[in-house]
Design a protein around this motif. Structure first.
Motif, short mmCIF file in Angstrom:
data_model
loop_
_atom_site.label_atom_id
_atom_site.label_comp_id
_atom_site.label_asym_id
_atom_site.label_seq_id
_atom_site.Cartn_x
_atom_site.Cartn_y
_atom_site.Cartn_z
N ILE A 1 55.64 -91.50 56.82
CA ILE A 1 56.59 -92.51 56.36
C ILE A 1 56.69 -92.44 54.84
O ILE A 1 55.69 -92.24 54.15
CB ILE A 1 56.17 -93.92 56.85
CG1 ILE A 1 57.19 -94.98 56.46
CG2 ILE A 1 54.79 -94.29 56.38
CD1 ILE A 1 56.98 -96.33 57.14
N VAL A 2 57.91 -92.58 54.32
CA VAL A 2 58.14 -92.55 52.88
C VAL A 2 57.96 -93.97 52.34
O VAL A 2 58.68 -94.88 52.75
CB VAL A 2 59.56 -92.02 52.55
CG1 VAL A 2 59.80 -92.06 51.05
CG2 VAL A 2 59.74 -90.62 53.10
N LEU A 3 56.99 -94.13 51.43
CA LEU A 3 56.67 -95.44 50.88
C LEU A 3 56.64 -95.39 49.36
O LEU A 3 56.48 -94.32 48.78
CB LEU A 3 55.29 -95.90 51.38
CG LEU A 3 55.11 -96.09 52.88
CD1 LEU A 3 53.65 -96.31 53.19
CD2 LEU A 3 55.95 -97.23 53.38
N VAL A 4 56.76 -96.57 48.74
CA VAL A 4 56.55 -96.67 47.29
C VAL A 4 55.13 -97.18 47.06
O VAL A 4 54.48 -97.67 47.99
CB VAL A 4 57.60 -97.59 46.63
CG1 VAL A 4 58.99 -97.00 46.73
CG2 VAL A 4 57.57 -98.98 47.20
N GLY A 5 54.65 -97.09 45.83
CA GLY A 5 53.25 -97.40 45.51
C GLY A 5 52.78 -98.78 45.93
O GLY A 5 51.69 -98.93 46.48
N THR A 6 53.60 -99.81 45.67
CA THR A 6 53.16 -101.16 45.99
C THR A 6 53.07 -101.36 47.51
O THR A 6 52.29 -102.19 47.97
CB THR A 6 54.08 -102.22 45.38
OG1 THR A 6 55.43 -101.96 45.75
CG2 THR A 6 53.97 -102.24 43.87
N GLU A 7 53.86 -100.60 48.27
CA GLU A 7 53.79 -100.71 49.73
C GLU A 7 52.46 -100.18 50.24
O GLU A 7 51.83 -100.79 51.11
CB GLU A 7 54.94 -99.93 50.38
CG GLU A 7 56.28 -100.59 50.22
CD GLU A 7 57.42 -99.77 50.77
OE1 GLU A 7 58.35 -100.38 51.34
OE2 GLU A 7 57.41 -98.54 50.64
N ILE B 1 56.57 -105.14 55.36
CA ILE B 1 55.39 -104.86 54.54
C ILE B 1 55.47 -105.86 53.39
O ILE B 1 56.33 -105.75 52.51
CB ILE B 1 55.38 -103.41 54.03
CG1 ILE B 1 55.33 -102.45 55.21
CG2 ILE B 1 54.18 -103.19 53.11
CD1 ILE B 1 55.39 -100.98 54.84
N SER B 2 54.58 -106.84 53.39
CA SER B 2 54.62 -107.94 52.43
C SER B 2 54.46 -107.46 51.00
O SER B 2 53.98 -106.35 50.75
CB SER B 2 53.53 -108.96 52.75
OG SER B 2 53.75 -109.50 54.02
N ASN C 1 57.54 -104.70 39.69
CA ASN C 1 57.66 -103.40 40.40
C ASN C 1 57.65 -103.55 41.92
O ASN C 1 57.75 -102.55 42.61
CB ASN C 1 56.50 -102.48 40.02
CG ASN C 1 56.58 -102.03 38.58
OD1 ASN C 1 57.57 -102.30 37.91
ND2 ASN C 1 55.56 -101.36 38.10
N ASN C 2 57.48 -104.76 42.42
CA ASN C 2 57.33 -104.95 43.86
C ASN C 2 58.55 -104.47 44.65
O ASN C 2 59.66 -104.43 44.15
CB ASN C 2 57.04 -106.41 44.19
CG ASN C 2 55.63 -106.61 44.67
OD1 ASN C 2 55.09 -105.76 45.36
ND2 ASN C 2 55.03 -107.71 44.29
N LYS D 1 46.62 -90.84 54.62
CA LYS D 1 48.08 -90.93 54.68
C LYS D 1 48.48 -92.01 55.67
O LYS D 1 47.83 -92.19 56.70
CB LYS D 1 48.68 -89.60 55.15
CG LYS D 1 48.21 -88.38 54.37
CD LYS D 1 49.10 -88.12 53.20
CE LYS D 1 48.85 -86.79 52.55
NZ LYS D 1 47.61 -86.71 51.78
N VAL D 2 49.59 -92.70 55.38
CA VAL D 2 50.09 -93.72 56.29
C VAL D 2 50.94 -93.04 57.35
O VAL D 2 51.82 -92.24 57.04
CB VAL D 2 50.92 -94.79 55.56
CG1 VAL D 2 51.45 -95.83 56.53
CG2 VAL D 2 50.10 -95.46 54.47
#
Length: 152
Positions: A30-36, A66-67, A75-76, A117-118
């Motif tokens: 899954i493609v995520l950003v850092g805060t996720e 994803i809270s 940056n959230n 990895k997620v």
């Protein structure tokens, strides 16, 4: 030398097991950003009411919550944004074909860490009718009753 894969569940979609007949399972990145990722490390995720769609030979995870990360500041990320799933082309073709059949849908079963990895466990599923759900509940209760009697 056998490679060990450590899996740690982040969240499990129990509602999916109740509402659908699971036909086939797939593992996807899954493609995520850092805060996720940081929020997922704190187990701040929910897959209830989430689903996946195949669009333009890409698979997208929709409605997965994803809270916000507590220390994320400005940056959230958006908690309900759509997220791209990473699969091989052959797997995407299989999913596209399966979803095109009447009554099938793509449902995420769980989010987990595998070797840092997620990953998302995705399933091709068919919705259960009300009487199917009642049947499952009756079987579960009968099994519990039998186990109680065996204990005594």
């Amino acid at each position: 030398m056998a490679e060990q894969s450590e899996e740690k569940n982040i969240t499990v979609n129990r509602k999916a097991q109740h509402d659908y007949f699971i036909k086939e399972r797939f593992e996807a990145g899954i493609v995520l950003v850092g805060t996720e990722v940081k929020a997922l490390r704190q187990n701040k995720a929910s897959l209830v009411d989430s689903y996946a769609v195949v669009k333009d030979d890409e698979v997208w995870l929709m409605n997965a919550n994803i809270s916000h990360y507590d220390q994320g500041s400005y940056n959230n990320h958006d908690p309900l944004r759509k997220r791209k799933l990473l699969l091989k082309k052959s797997e995407i073709r299989k999913l596209k074909k399966a979803v095109s059949e009447k009554g099938n849908t793509l449902v995420p079963l769980r989010l987990y860490f595998k070797n840092g990895k997620v990953k998302v466990e995705l399933a091709v599923a068919t919705g259960k009718r009300k009487y199917d759900k009642r049947e499952d509940i009756a079987k579960r209760e009968a099994k519990r009753e039998l186990e109680r009697k065996l204990k005594q």
